[in-house]
Structures are given as C-alpha cells and as structure tokens.
Design a protein around this motif. Structure first.
Motif, PDB file in Angstrom:
ATOM      1  N   VAL A 273       0.834  -1.195   0.000  1.00  0.00           N
ATOM      2  CA  VAL A 273       0.000   0.000   0.000  1.00  0.00           C
ATOM      3  C   VAL A 273       0.869   1.245   0.000  1.00  0.00           C
ATOM      4  O   VAL A 273       0.630   2.191  -0.749  1.00  0.00           O
ATOM      5  CB  VAL A 273      -0.936  -0.001   1.225  1.00  0.00           C
ATOM      6  N   ALA A 274       1.910   1.234   0.845  1.00  0.00           N
ATOM      7  CA  ALA A 274       2.792   2.392   0.935  1.00  0.00           C
ATOM      8  C   ALA A 274       3.498   2.643  -0.385  1.00  0.00           C
ATOM      9  O   ALA A 274       3.825   3.776  -0.721  1.00  0.00           O
ATOM     10  CB  ALA A 274       3.819   2.185   2.049  1.00  0.00           C
ATOM     11  N   ALA A 275       3.722   1.579  -1.156  1.00  0.00           N
ATOM     12  CA  ALA A 275       4.399   1.720  -2.444  1.00  0.00           C
ATOM     13  C   ALA A 275       3.430   2.063  -3.565  1.00  0.00           C
ATOM     14  O   ALA A 275       3.769   1.951  -4.730  1.00  0.00           O
ATOM     15  CB  ALA A 275       5.137   0.424  -2.782  1.00  0.00           C
ATOM     16  N   GLY A 276       2.222   2.442  -3.216  1.00  0.00           N
ATOM     17  CA  GLY A 276       1.258   2.774  -4.252  1.00  0.00           C
ATOM     18  C   GLY A 276       0.733   1.539  -4.948  1.00  0.00           C
ATOM     19  O   GLY A 276       0.600   1.522  -6.168  1.00  0.00           O
ATOM     20  N   PHE A 277       0.466   0.469  -4.162  1.00  0.00           N
ATOM     21  CA  PHE A 277      -0.013  -0.797  -4.709  1.00  0.00           C
ATOM     22  C   PHE A 277       1.031  -1.387  -5.659  1.00  0.00           C
ATOM     23  O   PHE A 277       0.723  -1.860  -6.744  1.00  0.00           O
ATOM     24  CB  PHE A 277      -1.350  -0.617  -5.436  1.00  0.00           C
ATOM     25  N   ALA A 278       2.290  -1.325  -5.275  1.00  0.00           N
ATOM     26  CA  ALA A 278       3.379  -1.797  -6.133  1.00  0.00           C
ATOM     27  C   ALA A 278       3.203  -3.256  -6.470  1.00  0.00           C
ATOM     28  O   ALA A 278       2.820  -4.067  -5.652  1.00  0.00           O
ATOM     29  CB  ALA A 278       4.726  -1.589  -5.418  1.00  0.00           C
ATOM     30  N   SER A 279       3.509  -3.611  -7.717  1.00  0.00           N
ATOM     31  CA  SER A 279       3.290  -4.973  -8.179  1.00  0.00           C
ATOM     32  C   SER A 279       4.409  -5.917  -7.769  1.00  0.00           C
ATOM     33  O   SER A 279       4.284  -7.119  -7.941  1.00  0.00           O
ATOM     34  CB  SER A 279       3.170  -4.984  -9.706  1.00  0.00           C
ATOM     35  N   ASP A 280       5.521  -5.387  -7.252  1.00  0.00           N
ATOM     36  CA  ASP A 280       6.633  -6.267  -6.921  1.00  0.00           C
ATOM     37  C   ASP A 280       6.677  -6.621  -5.442  1.00  0.00           C
ATOM     38  O   ASP A 280       7.681  -7.113  -4.951  1.00  0.00           O
ATOM     39  CB  ASP A 280       7.963  -5.616  -7.342  1.00  0.00           C
ATOM     40  N   VAL A 281       5.580  -6.376  -4.714  1.00  0.00           N
ATOM     41  CA  VAL A 281       5.519  -6.739  -3.302  1.00  0.00           C
ATOM     42  C   VAL A 281       4.560  -7.901  -3.147  1.00  0.00           C
ATOM     43  O   VAL A 281       3.413  -7.813  -3.539  1.00  0.00           O
ATOM     44  CB  VAL A 281       5.062  -5.545  -2.446  1.00  0.00           C
ATOM     45  N   ARG A 282       5.034  -8.978  -2.584  1.00  0.00           N
ATOM     46  CA  ARG A 282       4.218 -10.185  -2.460  1.00  0.00           C
ATOM     47  C   ARG A 282       3.442 -10.175  -1.159  1.00  0.00           C
ATOM     48  O   ARG A 282       3.981  -9.905  -0.099  1.00  0.00           O
ATOM     49  CB  ARG A 282       5.133 -11.420  -2.503  1.00  0.00           C
ATOM     50  N   ALA A 283       2.162 -10.501  -1.194  1.00  0.00           N
ATOM     51  CA  ALA A 283       1.335 -10.470   0.009  1.00  0.00           C
ATOM     52  C   ALA A 283       1.315 -11.788   0.745  1.00  0.00           C
ATOM     53  O   ALA A 283       0.718 -11.900   1.784  1.00  0.00           O
ATOM     54  CB  ALA A 283      -0.093 -10.089  -0.364  1.00  0.00           C
ATOM     55  N   GLY A 284       1.985 -12.813   0.219  1.00  0.00           N
ATOM     56  CA  GLY A 284       1.991 -14.085   0.921  1.00  0.00           C
ATOM     57  C   GLY A 284       0.871 -14.992   0.467  1.00  0.00           C
ATOM     58  O   GLY A 284       0.769 -15.353  -0.685  1.00  0.00           O
ATOM     59  N   ALA A 285      -0.018 -15.364   1.399  1.00  0.00           N
ATOM     60  CA  ALA A 285      -1.019 -16.378   1.108  1.00  0.00           C
ATOM     61  C   ALA A 285      -2.246 -15.836   0.409  1.00  0.00           C
ATOM     62  O   ALA A 285      -3.040 -16.608  -0.092  1.00  0.00           O
ATOM     63  CB  ALA A 285      -1.437 -17.063   2.412  1.00  0.00           C
ATOM     64  N   CYS A 286      -2.462 -14.533   0.393  1.00  0.00           N
ATOM     65  CA  CYS A 286      -3.662 -13.956  -0.189  1.00  0.00           C
ATOM     66  C   CYS A 286      -3.300 -13.009  -1.329  1.00  0.00           C
ATOM     67  O   CYS A 286      -2.201 -12.474  -1.386  1.00  0.00           O
ATOM     68  CB  CYS A 286      -4.455 -13.178   0.857  1.00  0.00           C
ATOM     69  N   ALA A 287      -4.262 -12.814  -2.225  1.00  0.00           N
ATOM     70  CA  ALA A 287      -4.080 -11.874  -3.323  1.00  0.00           C
ATOM     71  C   ALA A 287      -5.435 -11.283  -3.672  1.00  0.00           C
ATOM     72  O   ALA A 287      -6.478 -11.801  -3.286  1.00  0.00           O
ATOM     73  CB  ALA A 287      -3.461 -12.559  -4.542  1.00  0.00           C
TER      74      ALA A 287
END
Length: 420
Positions: A273-287
């Motif tokens: 979120v802080a990265a502006g919904f950056a696509s290169d940050v993995r959320a782990g078990a959920c998407a």
C-alpha cells in the motif's frame, strides 16, 4: 455501504455530546470508528478532546489490540448500562472512560465512548444518553440486515446461470442498490478469504465507495470475497485498489493471527500500500484481483470472472504483486479462461514433475526472454553451455522443437498455465 447511515450516526453521536457536554465517539463491536462528536467548549483549548487514544481512533479509525483488551476486561461486552473504566498507562489509556454499550435485542453491536471527568455526567444525563445509544443500536441492526440482504443478492447475480434466473437476480440487486446501481462499478476479488461469512469482513462495510459484498467458493474447499465498488468514472482508479489493499490487510491479519504471524503478514501488505499498490511486493497467502469497470449491473458476472482471474494470476505470478488488475495480467487473461482439464498437456507433463523443476524454470525463463540465449543465461546466472545443455534436455523430455514457433508457444502456455 454505510453511506446512507453515516449522517444518522453522526447526528446521534452529536446528540450524546450535547447531552453530556463532552466529546463522544462511536465504534462498532470490532472497535472500528463509525462517528465522533466534536463538542464545542467555551475553553480556548479543551484538553479533554486531545486524549491520545481518542485521537488515534479518529485518525486510524480503530483502536489497538492492547486498548481493546483493557476495555473488554471491564465486561463491556455483557454490560447493559454505563461502565466506568479507569486509566492505564500500560495500555496507553491516559484518561478514564465511560462506555455506553450499544445493544439491540440483547446483542452488543457497538460502543459509545466518553472521556470521564470531575464531576462527570450525572446519572440522569447518562440515562438520557443510553436512550440515544438504544436508537443507535436499532440503526446498526438495520444496517446489518440490509448488508445481509445485499450479500444474498450479489451472490445470486454472480452465481446464477444466464437466462431468466440471472435477469431476476440482477433486478433484485438493482432494486436494493437504488441509484448506486446505475453508475460505473467494478468488483474486487480477495482470495483465499479466511471465512465463509461476509460479516467476518467488518472493514469491508466501512470502505468508501463499497456497495455490496459476499463470499463465494474458491477452489475445492476455500472461499473468496467479492466486493462491489462504485467508481467516479469508468476507469478502475484508486477506490477499487484502495478497497483491495484494505481487504488484503484484513485477510492477512486474520490468517496471520491464526498462525501467530499477523504482524509480518500485515507488514507485507502495508508495504504494498505504501508503495502505491506496487506490483513487486508479495502479500503471501492472499491476493486480490480487480475487474474492468462497467456501467450498471448487466455485465457484473463478466466483471467477476475478470476479478477472480486477476486474483489467480497474482497468486501464481509474484511479479503481479498482491493486487492485480485484469487489464495488466497479459496472457493470463487467456490462460485463466482455460478449463481445468487443459492445465496439463501430456507432452509437457514429464517436464512438470518435481525432479525436473530446474529444467522447467530454465525453459520458462528462456521463453520469457523471447529465446535470447544471452539474456536467459544472465537471468539464470549460468554459463551459455549450461543453458544449451538444459534446453536440449527439455527437448528430449517433451519431444518439442524449441526452434519451432508453435512448439514454443505450446510449451510457454503449458508452463504458465501450470502456475494456476
């Protein structure tokens, strides 16, 4: 979804503030802020309004777990009348509180919070405030019932077969939504969702621009959450992405709490979120996936297919990040539409076995790099001769010719589809 109730809550909270002569704050039973009253004081600076717990609740729209634990320790979930709570420096509560439980038909639905003072409100004032709290409870119950109805109607639209059944479901949802049904809309899919009960998503009901939500099956035994979001224009834009980020944080916190890792899970999504919904940050078990906007409800089932496909792509490909938009998942727009039986082509099957995981990765990177050996070797960190050896092994295992465009297309599709 709570927009039509917000003004009513605000009026009732302001009424309590006027009755008691102190600022009042209304939270739901999950300690999430609903409304707060700003009482006009004759003092140049009313220090009572600057309490750090109250300030944090207003700014972040929720209380901390420590504060919640301290308050609940005084029996507020069972109380039927005002509860006085002393301060606690350990819990970060520096001012005493009066809690007015908000109940309806014996069930606690929220709390009105007041800063206690000297001499503080009289018994008569508190009795009058409890009457207002009862009206708040009735309003919260009405909102919950309306939300449950919208959940059923949204689920019916997204699961009904095309034809008269779906037409009726769309008509029912349009009636329930009223004017909100006519503007630009999109759907957010969060998966897997930790509960089959949409009421277990308290944050969703307070998200700006949210119109309805429901849970739907995800895979063989899981659940996904569908959130209908109203937009200002036909572009997906920030409202849907912000809603997806907030729901992801809630889902990850719920899953992390069960595993004892809520803090780390929440941090991963917070980073996105802080990265502006950056696509290169993995959320782990959920998407989360976001469908393309449509005007009105007629194509809502198509929007759901897009949103759920985007969520699947985000789970399969870390580069899409925790939040993926349908318009940006490239070939996965086609791959997610393939039936399950198309996932494993028999020619590619041997390459997909665990024993050949490195060969499969080599082939995928090679095809991602458009067959350029130098780029592929650099990406994999191997010598070109090692790359050529691996590619020859891929051809032996599959019987495919990597110099043939159609064979390369088949292999590339099969490798990508296997991720789903």
């Amino acid at each position: 979804m709570a927009a039509e109730y917000k003004a009513d809550y605000q009026e009732l909270v302001d009424e309590i503030s006027e009755l008691l002569g102190v600022p009042a704050t209304l939270e739901n039973r999950d300690f999430e802020l609903i409304a707060f009253g700003a009482y006009d004081s004759d003092d140049e600076l009313d220090a009572s309004a600057l309490d750090p717990v109250r300030t944090r609740s207003i700014l972040t729209r929720r209380s901390t777990a420590t504060v919640r634990s301290w308050f609940e320790g005084f029996g507020i979930t069972r109380a039927t009348g005002p509860v006085r709570i002393p301060p606690s420096t350990e819990a970060g509560v520096y001012r005493g509180r009066i809690c007015l439980p908000v109940r309806h038909r014996g069930v606690v639905l929220g709390y009105v919070w007041l800063l206690d003072g000297d001499p503080g409100p009289t018994d008569a004032q508190l009795a009058a405030a409890m009457e207002v709290a009862g009206r708040i409870g009735a309003l919260l119950a009405d909102e919950a019932e309306a939300g449950a109805g919208l959940s059923r109607e949204l689920r019916a639209v997204l699961t009904a077969e095309r034809g008269w059944q779906r037409d009726m479901a769309v008509a029912d949802l349009r009636t329930a939504l009223g004017p909100r049904a006519d503007g630009p809309l999109t759907l957010v899919c969060v998966a897997p969702w930790p509960s089959a009960d949409p009421d277990d998503a308290p944050a969703a009901r307070t998200i700006p621009h949210a119109a309805a939500l429901c849970t739907l099956p995800w895979g063989a035994t899981g659940q996904s959450l569908a959130l209908l979001v109203r937009l200002r224009t036909t572009e997906t834009g920030t409202p849907a992405l912000a809603a997806a980020a907030r729901l992801l944080k809630e889902a990850e916190a719920a899953r992390g709490a069960a595993a004892g890792t809520a803090r780390g899970a929440g941090a991963r999504v917070a980073a996105a979120v802080a990265a502006g919904f950056a696509s290169d940050v993995r959320a782990g078990a959920c998407a989360a996936g976001v469908g393309e906007p449509r005007t009105g409800l007629a194509e809502l089932d198509a929007v759901w297919l897009e949103a759920s496909a985007a969520a699947r792509a985000a789970l399969a490909e870390p580069r899409f990040g925790p939040i993926a938009q349908w318009a940006r998942i490239g070939p996965y727009r086609l791959l997610t539409a393939l039936p399950p039986e198309a996932a494993h082509d028999r020619v590619v099957g041997p390459l997909l076995s665990p024993a050949h995981r490195e060969l499969a990765r080599t082939a995928e990177v090679y095809l991602d790099c458009a067959g350029q050996a130098g780029r592929t070797a650099s990406e994999l960190g191997v010598h070109r001769q090692t790359l050529y050896y691996r590619l020859s092994r891929v051809e032996q295992l599959t019987g495919l010719d990597l110099d043939d465009g159609e064979d390369r297309l088949l292999l590339h599709m099969a490798l990508k589809r296997a991720r789903l």
